[in-house]
Motif scaffolding. Structure first.
Motif, PDB file in Angstrom:
ATOM      1  N   ARG A 295     -35.934 -13.201  -8.296  1.00 37.95           N
ATOM      2  CA  ARG A 295     -35.522 -14.143  -7.250  1.00 37.95           C
ATOM      3  C   ARG A 295     -36.167 -13.810  -5.907  1.00 37.95           C
ATOM      4  O   ARG A 295     -37.073 -14.503  -5.457  1.00 37.95           O
ATOM      5  CB  ARG A 295     -33.994 -14.154  -7.126  1.00 37.95           C
ATOM      6  CG  ARG A 295     -33.482 -15.372  -6.371  1.00 37.95           C
ATOM      7  CD  ARG A 295     -32.016 -15.289  -6.076  1.00 37.95           C
ATOM      8  NE  ARG A 295     -31.823 -14.432  -4.892  1.00 37.95           N
ATOM      9  CZ  ARG A 295     -30.638 -14.081  -4.415  1.00 37.95           C
ATOM     10  NH1 ARG A 295     -29.529 -14.466  -5.010  1.00 37.95           N
ATOM     11  NH2 ARG A 295     -30.551 -13.324  -3.350  1.00 37.95           N
ATOM     12  N   ASP A 296     -35.697 -12.753  -5.250  1.00 39.44           N
ATOM     13  CA  ASP A 296     -36.160 -12.426  -3.901  1.00 39.44           C
ATOM     14  C   ASP A 296     -37.615 -11.960  -3.935  1.00 39.44           C
ATOM     15  O   ASP A 296     -37.952 -11.002  -4.621  1.00 39.44           O
ATOM     16  CB  ASP A 296     -35.268 -11.357  -3.281  1.00 39.44           C
ATOM     17  CG  ASP A 296     -33.810 -11.807  -3.192  1.00 39.44           C
ATOM     18  OD1 ASP A 296     -33.571 -13.014  -3.000  1.00 39.44           O
ATOM     19  OD2 ASP A 296     -32.917 -10.956  -3.326  1.00 39.44           O
ATOM     20  N   GLY A 297     -38.465 -12.655  -3.213  1.00 39.11           N
ATOM     21  CA  GLY A 297     -39.881 -12.323  -3.185  1.00 39.11           C
ATOM     22  C   GLY A 297     -40.705 -13.149  -4.163  1.00 39.11           C
ATOM     23  O   GLY A 297     -41.927 -13.111  -4.118  1.00 39.11           O
TER      24      GLY A 297
ATOM     25  N   VAL B   5     -30.787 -11.360   0.801  1.00 34.52           N
ATOM     26  CA  VAL B   5     -30.563 -12.789   0.983  1.00 34.52           C
ATOM     27  C   VAL B   5     -29.325 -13.197   0.187  1.00 34.52           C
ATOM     28  O   VAL B   5     -29.289 -13.061  -1.032  1.00 34.52           O
ATOM     29  CB  VAL B   5     -31.784 -13.613   0.509  1.00 34.52           C
ATOM     30  CG1 VAL B   5     -31.520 -15.102   0.633  1.00 34.52           C
ATOM     31  CG2 VAL B   5     -33.032 -13.211   1.284  1.00 34.52           C
ATOM     32  N   TYR B   6     -28.306 -13.663   0.905  1.00 41.00           N
ATOM     33  CA  TYR B   6     -27.097 -14.141   0.233  1.00 41.00           C
ATOM     34  C   TYR B   6     -26.504 -15.359   0.917  1.00 41.00           C
ATOM     35  O   TYR B   6     -25.605 -16.008   0.377  1.00 41.00           O
ATOM     36  CB  TYR B   6     -26.044 -13.033   0.134  1.00 41.00           C
ATOM     37  CG  TYR B   6     -25.475 -12.609   1.469  1.00 41.00           C
ATOM     38  CD1 TYR B   6     -24.298 -13.177   1.957  1.00 41.00           C
ATOM     39  CD2 TYR B   6     -26.122 -11.655   2.254  1.00 41.00           C
ATOM     40  CE1 TYR B   6     -23.778 -12.794   3.188  1.00 41.00           C
ATOM     41  CE2 TYR B   6     -25.608 -11.273   3.470  1.00 41.00           C
ATOM     42  CZ  TYR B   6     -24.435 -11.846   3.937  1.00 41.00           C
ATOM     43  OH  TYR B   6     -23.932 -11.471   5.147  1.00 41.00           O
ATOM     44  N   GLU B   7     -27.011 -15.710   2.095  1.00 34.46           N
ATOM     45  CA  GLU B   7     -26.503 -16.865   2.819  1.00 34.46           C
ATOM     46  C   GLU B   7     -27.421 -18.064   2.589  1.00 34.46           C
ATOM     47  O   GLU B   7     -28.637 -17.954   2.738  1.00 34.46           O
ATOM     48  CB  GLU B   7     -26.432 -16.565   4.312  1.00 34.46           C
ATOM     49  CG  GLU B   7     -25.440 -15.464   4.661  1.00 34.46           C
ATOM     50  CD  GLU B   7     -25.582 -15.020   6.096  1.00 34.46           C
ATOM     51  OE1 GLU B   7     -24.705 -15.382   6.898  1.00 34.46           O
ATOM     52  OE2 GLU B   7     -26.580 -14.337   6.404  1.00 34.46           O
ATOM     53  N   ILE B   8     -26.810 -19.180   2.237  1.00 33.79           N
ATOM     54  CA  ILE B   8     -27.575 -20.395   1.967  1.00 33.79           C
ATOM     55  C   ILE B   8     -28.459 -20.750   3.155  1.00 33.79           C
ATOM     56  O   ILE B   8     -29.628 -21.101   2.991  1.00 33.79           O
ATOM     57  CB  ILE B   8     -26.614 -21.556   1.614  1.00 33.79           C
ATOM     58  CG1 ILE B   8     -25.929 -21.252   0.272  1.00 33.79           C
ATOM     59  CG2 ILE B   8     -27.344 -22.887   1.581  1.00 33.79           C
ATOM     60  CD1 ILE B   8     -24.712 -22.095  -0.023  1.00 33.79           C
ATOM     61  N   SER B   9     -27.945 -20.602   4.353  1.00 33.45           N
ATOM     62  CA  SER B   9     -28.708 -20.969   5.549  1.00 33.45           C
ATOM     63  C   SER B   9     -29.938 -20.094   5.755  1.00 33.45           C
ATOM     64  O   SER B   9     -30.853 -20.471   6.487  1.00 33.45           O
ATOM     65  CB  SER B   9     -27.816 -20.899   6.788  1.00 33.45           C
ATOM     66  OG  SER B   9     -27.397 -19.559   7.025  1.00 33.45           O
ATOM     67  N   LYS B  10     -29.974 -18.938   5.117  1.00 29.98           N
ATOM     68  CA  LYS B  10     -31.112 -18.024   5.299  1.00 29.98           C
ATOM     69  C   LYS B  10     -32.104 -18.051   4.139  1.00 29.98           C
ATOM     70  O   LYS B  10     -33.123 -17.372   4.181  1.00 29.98           O
ATOM     71  CB  LYS B  10     -30.601 -16.608   5.526  1.00 29.98           C
ATOM     72  CG  LYS B  10     -29.820 -16.517   6.829  1.00 29.98           C
ATOM     73  CD  LYS B  10     -29.651 -15.123   7.307  1.00 29.98           C
ATOM     74  CE  LYS B  10     -28.989 -15.170   8.680  1.00 29.98           C
ATOM     75  NZ  LYS B  10     -28.200 -14.028   8.973  1.00 29.98           N
TER      76      LYS B  10
ATOM     77  N   ALA C  85     -22.468 -18.466  -5.200  1.00 34.09           N
ATOM     78  CA  ALA C  85     -22.574 -19.665  -4.363  1.00 34.09           C
ATOM     79  C   ALA C  85     -24.036 -19.972  -4.035  1.00 34.09           C
ATOM     80  O   ALA C  85     -24.450 -21.142  -4.046  1.00 34.09           O
ATOM     81  CB  ALA C  85     -21.766 -19.505  -3.080  1.00 34.09           C
ATOM     82  N   LEU C  86     -24.815 -18.939  -3.750  1.00 29.12           N
ATOM     83  CA  LEU C  86     -26.231 -19.147  -3.461  1.00 29.12           C
ATOM     84  C   LEU C  86     -26.945 -19.697  -4.688  1.00 29.12           C
ATOM     85  O   LEU C  86     -27.749 -20.630  -4.586  1.00 29.12           O
ATOM     86  CB  LEU C  86     -26.894 -17.845  -2.989  1.00 29.12           C
ATOM     87  CG  LEU C  86     -28.362 -17.969  -2.592  1.00 29.12           C
ATOM     88  CD1 LEU C  86     -28.539 -18.909  -1.403  1.00 29.12           C
ATOM     89  CD2 LEU C  86     -28.947 -16.606  -2.270  1.00 29.12           C
TER      90      LEU C  86
ATOM     91  N   TRP D 253     -26.125 -23.302  -5.079  1.00 27.06           N
ATOM     92  CA  TRP D 253     -26.869 -24.103  -4.112  1.00 27.06           C
ATOM     93  C   TRP D 253     -28.323 -24.266  -4.557  1.00 27.06           C
ATOM     94  O   TRP D 253     -28.885 -25.369  -4.476  1.00 27.06           O
ATOM     95  CB  TRP D 253     -26.811 -23.473  -2.719  1.00 27.06           C
ATOM     96  CG  TRP D 253     -27.550 -24.315  -1.728  1.00 27.06           C
ATOM     97  CD1 TRP D 253     -27.065 -25.354  -1.001  1.00 27.06           C
ATOM     98  CD2 TRP D 253     -28.943 -24.214  -1.395  1.00 27.06           C
ATOM     99  NE1 TRP D 253     -28.057 -25.906  -0.231  1.00 27.06           N
ATOM    100  CE2 TRP D 253     -29.224 -25.230  -0.460  1.00 27.06           C
ATOM    101  CE3 TRP D 253     -29.977 -23.370  -1.805  1.00 27.06           C
ATOM    102  CZ2 TRP D 253     -30.495 -25.416   0.077  1.00 27.06           C
ATOM    103  CZ3 TRP D 253     -31.251 -23.561  -1.266  1.00 27.06           C
ATOM    104  CH2 TRP D 253     -31.498 -24.571  -0.337  1.00 27.06           C
ATOM    105  N   MET D 254     -28.929 -23.169  -5.027  1.00 25.83           N
ATOM    106  CA  MET D 254     -30.312 -23.235  -5.508  1.00 25.83           C
ATOM    107  C   MET D 254     -30.427 -24.241  -6.652  1.00 25.83           C
ATOM    108  O   MET D 254     -31.364 -25.047  -6.683  1.00 25.83           O
ATOM    109  CB  MET D 254     -30.796 -21.850  -5.948  1.00 25.83           C
ATOM    110  CG  MET D 254     -30.986 -20.863  -4.805  1.00 25.83           C
ATOM    111  SD  MET D 254     -31.346 -19.176  -5.381  1.00 25.83           S
ATOM    112  CE  MET D 254     -33.081 -19.347  -5.850  1.00 25.83           C
ATOM    113  N   ALA D 255     -29.477 -24.197  -7.581  1.00 24.23           N
ATOM    114  CA  ALA D 255     -29.485 -25.131  -8.713  1.00 24.23           C
ATOM    115  C   ALA D 255     -29.384 -26.573  -8.217  1.00 24.23           C
ATOM    116  O   ALA D 255     -30.102 -27.460  -8.713  1.00 24.23           O
ATOM    117  CB  ALA D 255     -28.344 -24.803  -9.679  1.00 24.23           C
ATOM    118  N   GLY D 256     -28.541 -26.817  -7.238  1.00 17.98           N
ATOM    119  CA  GLY D 256     -28.407 -28.157  -6.678  1.00 17.98           C
ATOM    120  C   GLY D 256     -29.666 -28.626  -5.977  1.00 17.98           C
ATOM    121  O   GLY D 256     -30.066 -29.790  -6.104  1.00 17.98           O
TER     122      GLY D 256
END
Length: 173
Positions: free
Chosen positions: A10-12, A21-26, A68-69, A72-75
Motif C-alpha cells: 500500500r504505502d509507497g 498514513v491512516y487519515e483519509i484526508s492525507k 476506514a481508510l 474509503w480507498m475501495a469507494g
C-alpha cells in the motif's frame, strides 16, 4: 479455476508514503495507482493489498482507522470501476508500545503470512501472479511463496502493471 493475482503493497505503491498514513484526508494516490488496479481487474486478475501497519502497534492510530481508510480507498476505486478483492494488513510489531500488538507475526512482511492467508481463501495461480512493492521486504515475502516480485521505485504505476500483465490472455484457465 485458478486466476493470477496482483498483490500490491500500500504505502509507497498505491499511495504516497509520508509516514503512517491512516487519515483519509492525507491519502494521496500514486500516479496511475487507480488505473493500475483497474487494468488488473480488466485483465481478469485478482487484486489484493497487503500492508504492514505498525502504526497501530506504536499507538499512533487504531485498527478502525486502517479499516476506514481501506473502505474509503475501495469507494474511490469504485468510482472508476476498479476494485480490490481483499485488503490485508498486519498491525503487529515485535517492539510495539501497545502490548497486545507486541509479537513476531507470520503476517508481518518480510514473512509471507498475509499472502499465504489470501492463497487459502482465493483460487490464485501463483505461477502467473505478481507482487508490486517498494521495499526489499515486500519482495522477500513474494519470494517465500514463489510469486514474482517487482520493485516499484516511482513513476506511473499503471504503466508498470500493464507491462507485466497480458489482458489478451484467458486468465480463467
Amino acid at each position: 479455476m485458478k486466476r493470477p493475482a496482483v498483490f500490491f503493497d500500500r504505502d509507497g505503491v498505491l499511495n504516497e508514503d509520508h509516514g503512517y498514513v491512516y487519515e483519509i484526508s492525507k491519502l494521496k494516490w500514486i500516479a496511475g495507482a487507480r488505473e493500475a488496479v483497474k487494468a488488473a481487474n480488466d485483465a481478469g486478475y485478482l487484486v489484493f493489498v497487503i500492508t504492514n501497519q505498525s502504526g497501530v502497534a506504536r499507538g499512533l492510530y487504531e485498527e478502525h482507522h486502517v479499516q476506514a481508510l481501506h473502505e474509503w480507498m475501495a469507494g474511490d476505486l469504485a468510482r472508476i470501476g476498479a476494485y480490490i478483492d481483499a485488503f490485508e494488513y498486519c498491525p503487529y510489531h515485535p517492539n510495539a508500545v501497545i502490548e497486545r500488538y507486541r509479537k513476531v507475526s507470520h503476517r508481518r512482511k518480510p514473512a509471507p503470512g498475509m499472502i499465504t492467508d489470501l492463497l487459502e481463501r482465493f483460487p490464485v495461480d501463483i505461477s502467473r501472479s505478481i507482487l508490486v512493492g517498494d521495499k526489499p521486504t515486500d519482495l522477500e515475502a513474494a519470494r517465500a511463496v514463489g510469486i514474482r516480485g517487482l520493485l516499484f521505485s516511482g513513476g506511473d504505476l499503471a504503466k508498470l502493471v500493464r507491462s507485466v500483465i497480458d489482458p489478451k490472455k484467458n486468465v480463467s484457465g
